[in-house]
Design a protein around this motif. Structure first.
Motif, PDB file in Angstrom:
ATOM      1  N   GLY A 144       0.850  -1.178   0.000  1.00 59.24           N
ATOM      2  CA  GLY A 144       0.000   0.000   0.000  1.00 59.24           C
ATOM      3  C   GLY A 144       0.888   1.231   0.000  1.00 59.24           C
ATOM      4  N   PHE A 145       0.421   2.296  -0.608  1.00 57.28           N
ATOM      5  CA  PHE A 145       1.185   3.535  -0.602  1.00 57.28           C
ATOM      6  C   PHE A 145       0.235   4.720  -0.569  1.00 57.28           C
ATOM      7  CE2 PHE A 145       0.433   2.653  -5.032  1.00 57.28           C
ATOM      8  CZ  PHE A 145       0.289   3.889  -5.653  1.00 57.28           C
ATOM      9  N   GLN A 146       0.768   5.854  -0.147  1.00 57.91           N
ATOM     10  CA  GLN A 146      -0.034   7.065  -0.058  1.00 57.91           C
ATOM     11  C   GLN A 146       0.278   7.983  -1.223  1.00 57.91           C
ATOM     12  OE1 GLN A 146       0.870   8.467   3.966  1.00 57.91           O
ATOM     13  NE2 GLN A 146      -1.285   8.101   4.421  1.00 57.91           N
ATOM     14  N   LEU A 147      -0.757   8.600  -1.705  1.00 60.64           N
ATOM     15  CA  LEU A 147      -0.631   9.619  -2.730  1.00 60.64           C
ATOM     16  C   LEU A 147      -1.483  10.781  -2.230  1.00 60.64           C
ATOM     17  CD1 LEU A 147       0.694  10.069  -5.476  1.00 60.64           C
ATOM     18  CD2 LEU A 147      -1.419   9.316  -6.521  1.00 60.64           C
ATOM     19  N   GLY A 148      -0.827  11.721  -1.563  1.00 60.90           N
ATOM     20  CA  GLY A 148      -1.566  12.796  -0.914  1.00 60.90           C
ATOM     21  C   GLY A 148      -2.446  12.200   0.176  1.00 60.90           C
ATOM     22  N   GLN A 208       3.864  11.230 -12.779  1.00 64.13           N
ATOM     23  CA  GLN A 208       3.596  11.952 -11.538  1.00 64.13           C
ATOM     24  C   GLN A 208       2.118  12.327 -11.554  1.00 64.13           C
ATOM     25  OE1 GLN A 208       6.612  14.937 -11.657  1.00 64.13           O
ATOM     26  NE2 GLN A 208       5.765  15.980 -13.436  1.00 64.13           N
ATOM     27  N   LEU A 209       1.360  11.727 -10.658  1.00 66.34           N
ATOM     28  CA  LEU A 209      -0.077  11.958 -10.610  1.00 66.34           C
ATOM     29  C   LEU A 209      -0.432  13.266  -9.910  1.00 66.34           C
ATOM     30  CD1 LEU A 209      -1.282   8.363  -9.720  1.00 66.34           C
ATOM     31  CD2 LEU A 209      -1.268   9.472 -11.942  1.00 66.34           C
ATOM     32  N   GLN A 210       0.491  13.794  -9.142  1.00 68.41           N
ATOM     33  CA  GLN A 210       0.219  14.973  -8.332  1.00 68.41           C
ATOM     34  C   GLN A 210      -0.335  16.140  -9.141  1.00 68.41           C
ATOM     35  OE1 GLN A 210       2.940  13.077  -8.255  1.00 68.41           O
ATOM     36  NE2 GLN A 210       3.292  12.413  -6.158  1.00 68.41           N
TER      37      GLN A 210
END
Length: 185
Positions: free
Chosen positions: A47-51, A96-98
């Motif tokens: 699992g990972f965090q994106l914002g 980069q989804l940010q």
């Protein structure tokens, strides 16, 4: 320890010799799990965090985290395409989804490689991924309003800890769909 009672019965077919068959009947079973057995019975996923989002990857998906990398930036590409990174002799596209989600790009990012071969891609993330025990999560309704548009086609499920309804939501991600979406965006 699982115990089972074995009974052997003999049957006769007309004009043939007796055949021996083995039948297993379950009896009272006591399972005393050791710590090692409990660890091996877990289904571990990354699992990972994106914002503010917590994202889960499928079990068995090859992943690699690069903290030192040389990113080759290409001209005239969409803002969400960060460039290419060499991984064991292959060039892997990095996204980069940010910017697509209205978030700042991480200052010291990691490159998180997802998959292998032709279905391989990578994301820039700001924190190291964590292992999650999938057996401790339960499916919960998908909060579609909280999922950014770019991720909606790639989110295939939503999970929360069985222990607490207040625990964070984890969105199950299909990395192949995500990279396909990013290529066409």
């Amino acid at each position: 320890m699982m115990e089972a009672m074995h009974t052997q019965s003999v049957t006769e077919n007309a004009g043939t010799e007796p055949q021996s068959t083995l039948r297993v009947e379950d009896v009272d079973v006591e399972i005393a799990e050791s710590e090692t057995e409990r660890k091996w019975s877990r289904v571990r996923v990354y699992g990972f965090q994106l914002g503010p989002l917590n994202l889960l990857l499928p079990q068995g998906l090859y992943c690699e985290l690069l903290n030192e990398f040389r990113l080759s930036i290409l001209p005239n590409v969409p803002r969400h395409f960060a460039g290419l990174v060499p991984v064991r002799g292959n060039l892997v596209p990095v996204y980069q989804l940010q910017p697509l989600m209205g978030m700042p790009i991480p200052r010291r990012p990691y490159v998180f490689v997802l998959g292998s071969g032709q279905r391989c891609g990578a994301l820039l993330i700001s924190q190291k991924p964590v292992m999650q025990d999938f057996t401790q999560l339960e499916e919960t309704p998908l909060p579609t309003s909280a999922i950014p548009d770019v991720l909606q086609p790639a989110v295939i499920g939503c999970y929360r800890s069985k222990e607490s309804a207040e625990s964070p939501v984890w969105l199950a991600l299909d990395h192949v769909r995500l990279f396909s979406q990013l290529i066409s965006a």
